[in-house]
Design an enzyme around this catalytic site. Structure first.
Site, mmCIF file in Angstrom:
data_model
loop_
_atom_site.group_PDB
_atom_site.id
_atom_site.type_symbol
_atom_site.label_atom_id
_atom_site.label_comp_id
_atom_site.label_asym_id
_atom_site.label_seq_id
_atom_site.Cartn_x
_atom_site.Cartn_y
_atom_site.Cartn_z
ATOM 1 N N PRO A 130 0.816 -1.220 0.000
ATOM 2 C CA PRO A 130 0.000 0.000 0.000
ATOM 3 C C PRO A 130 0.844 1.261 0.000
ATOM 4 O O PRO A 130 1.958 1.290 0.520
ATOM 5 C CB PRO A 130 -0.799 -0.113 1.298
ATOM 6 C CG PRO A 130 0.092 -0.906 2.207
ATOM 7 C CD PRO A 130 0.796 -1.894 1.304
ATOM 8 N N ARG A 156 -1.069 4.870 -1.137
ATOM 9 C CA ARG A 156 -2.152 5.831 -0.962
ATOM 10 C C ARG A 156 -2.962 5.566 0.316
ATOM 11 O O ARG A 156 -3.262 6.482 1.076
ATOM 12 C CB ARG A 156 -3.069 5.751 -2.183
ATOM 13 C CG ARG A 156 -4.235 6.703 -2.199
ATOM 14 C CD ARG A 156 -5.234 6.331 -3.287
ATOM 15 N NE ARG A 156 -4.592 5.929 -4.521
ATOM 16 C CZ ARG A 156 -4.222 6.757 -5.490
ATOM 17 N NH1 ARG A 156 -4.464 8.044 -5.368
ATOM 18 N NH2 ARG A 156 -3.643 6.298 -6.579
ATOM 19 N N CYS A 194 -0.923 29.616 -15.400
ATOM 20 C CA CYS A 194 -1.384 30.044 -16.724
ATOM 21 C C CYS A 194 -1.876 28.857 -17.552
ATOM 22 O O CYS A 194 -1.371 28.581 -18.649
ATOM 23 C CB CYS A 194 -0.268 30.780 -17.455
ATOM 24 S SG CYS A 194 0.239 32.289 -16.623
ATOM 25 N N GLU A 195 -2.842 28.135 -17.030
ATOM 26 C CA GLU A 195 -3.457 26.997 -17.682
ATOM 27 C C GLU A 195 -4.923 26.947 -17.284
ATOM 28 O O GLU A 195 -5.244 27.041 -16.093
ATOM 29 C CB GLU A 195 -2.797 25.676 -17.254
ATOM 30 C CG GLU A 195 -1.333 25.536 -17.595
ATOM 31 C CD GLU A 195 -1.091 25.226 -19.062
ATOM 32 O OE1 GLU A 195 -2.042 24.795 -19.749
ATOM 33 O OE2 GLU A 195 0.051 25.422 -19.511
ATOM 34 N N TYR A 254 0.633 11.255 -3.831
ATOM 35 C CA TYR A 254 0.750 11.529 -5.268
ATOM 36 C C TYR A 254 0.450 12.989 -5.610
ATOM 37 O O TYR A 254 -0.006 13.272 -6.708
ATOM 38 C CB TYR A 254 -0.162 10.594 -6.076
ATOM 39 C CG TYR A 254 0.188 9.146 -5.909
ATOM 40 C CD1 TYR A 254 1.307 8.606 -6.535
ATOM 41 C CD2 TYR A 254 -0.569 8.317 -5.101
ATOM 42 C CE1 TYR A 254 1.654 7.280 -6.362
ATOM 43 C CE2 TYR A 254 -0.239 6.986 -4.923
ATOM 44 C CZ TYR A 254 0.877 6.477 -5.554
ATOM 45 O OH TYR A 254 1.232 5.160 -5.385
#
Length: 441
Positions: free
Chosen positions: A299, A301, A370-371, A399
């Site tokens: 494991p 996460r 800037c996306e 993550y």
């Protein structure tokens, strides 16, 4: 609705008065307002007690449901720094490292080689050379890699144990970018290749002790492991019959999912997942009259994600085309998952999180980059939020920082570990000078 979001936060979450008397989110006996004032935002905090409890949940479940030996490997790719490596090693876990970089973190943290496991789908020569010295176990992805290991191992008196990564031909139900076990996956070997690999190890006196498989990350139905487990157990029977080989260790990988959003609740427990895998493995291998292999889940996460909380400060509130935008001081540079996987998160105000009703216009939380893909949370019911307020995003421990970037010159945030009222800075915030460390002046 808001109260459901509290259950996404770490085990030590509490509502207590802040310095102004307003109910405020506390974790690990610390006020999140005070932590943000001390360390700045964006800020990532980890609650050690929540990690400890998750490790204990795996250990207890393995003890209750598996009649053979068992252990746990922590998937370091989920979240790895010196403090996390030391914590997992102190719990007695193996530490899964992908390549020489993560092994360097583990060794600098003082993790002994016996607790380091080297993974990787395309290991470089540098990875393999380091693994032969720094790791107790190498997970072999393919036959050419096995030949390279054999060549490098000739110059050594002893070499790590080898596990073979099996490609079972079954993926779990998750985002396609997180699936790993399907027939056309880039990961692992099919049954025939695994038989060839064990035979090669026997001929070349390489110590192959285990099998490993992984079907994908963040799945929610434990029974999805069973077809792959059937395949691997059939492979074990074939290996016993043809080569008189039996694994000492079997790792079914990791990937067990968690709840990121209140809509994901309730969620099956760690114990349910472990019990499902353990019972099936014991049943399928018992007819062989051989000792059960050590069951070694991996494991990542499910150990650390809920322990982590990201704290952002709202810089601007604006309205456009029927949307209420809350623009934060962090976003895709510290959490790429919504843009990469369409991951769904939730959020709560740090101050008075339960006492204010939602307004009719839901909130869209975005960062400063800037996306247009710099969108952290979509269409979330929230109360009236003012510029300067703090928002807490639960389940931010896995993550996110491991995939963080310096896009637009972003500075990666500070990381604090909490335990019983003590806040320890484990990673400082980057500075603008850090952005130049790799440049030749």
């Amino acid at each position: 609705m808001y109260r459901d979001r509290l259950s996404l936060l770490p085990d030590t979450v509490a509502l207590r008065p802040d310095k102004n008397g307003a109910p405020s989110l506390h974790i690990g006996d610390r006020d999140l307002n005070q932590l943000a004032a001390e360390w700045g935002t964006p800020l990532y905090i980890y609650d050690q007690r929540t990690i400890d409890n998750a490790v204990q949940a795996y250990q207890d479940a393995l003890s209750r449901h598996y009649p053979g030996p068992a252990g746990i490997t922590y998937a370091g790719k989920a979240s790895l720094n010196l403090a996390m490596a030391r914590l997992m090693a102190a719990h007695g876990l193996l530490l899964d490292c992908t390549g020489v970089g993560e092994m360097h973190i583990a060794r600098t943290a003082g993790v002994p080689p016996a607790q380091i496991l080297l993974h990787g789908v395309n290991k470089s020569q540098a990875d393999l050379r380091a693994g032969l010295v720094q790791a107790g176990t190498l997970v072999v992805d393919n036959l050419p890699e096995l030949a390279r290991i054999a060549q490098l191992a000739q110059a050594r008196v002893s070499a790590p144990a080898l596990w073979l990564r099996v490609r079972p031909g079954y993926a779990v139900d998750t985002h396609q970018f997180r699936q790993t076990g399907q027939h056309d996956s880039k990961f692992g070997m099919d049954a025939d290749e695994c038989v060839d690999a064990v035979a090669y190890c026997q001929r070349n006196e390489l110590r192959v002790t285990g099998l490993h498989f992984h079907q994908g990350s963040h799945f929610h139905a434990a029974e999805q492991v069973l077809p792959a487990l059937d395949m691997v157990c059939a492979l074990i029977g074939r290996l016993q019959q043809e080569l008189d080989w039996w694994p000492q260790v079997l790792s079914p990988g990791g990937g067990w999912g968690i709840a990121y959003h209140e809509a994901d609740l309730p969620h099956q427990s760690i114990e349910f997942y472990v019990a499902t895998v353990a019972a099936a493995l014991a049943k399928k291998l018992s007819p062989h009259s051989r000792p059960l292999p050590r069951l070694q889940p991996e494991p990542g996460r499910s150990l650390v994600a809920r322990a982590g909380v990201a704290i952002y400060r709202v810089g601007t509130v604006k309205h456009a085309g029927g949307r209420r935008w809350l623009l934060l001081d962090g976003g895709m540079a510290d959490n790429i998952r919504p843009a990469l996987y369409q991951a769904r998160y939730s959020a709560l105000p740090v101050t008075d999180p339960l006492g204010r009703p939602p307004v009719s216009e839901n909130a869209w939380l975005a960062g400063p980059y800037c996306e247009s893909g710099d969108l952290l949370i979509e269409d979330l019911p929230l109360p009236e939020i003012e510029a300067g307020e703090l928002l807490a995003v639960p389940v931010s421990g896995a993550y996110q920082l491991m995939m963080a970037s310096n896009y637009n010159g972003a500075l990666r945030p500070a990381v604090v570990m909490l335990r019983d009222g003590v806040a320890q800075l484990v990673q400082r915030r980057e500075t603008v000078d850090d952005l130049l460390l790799r440049d030749i002046v």
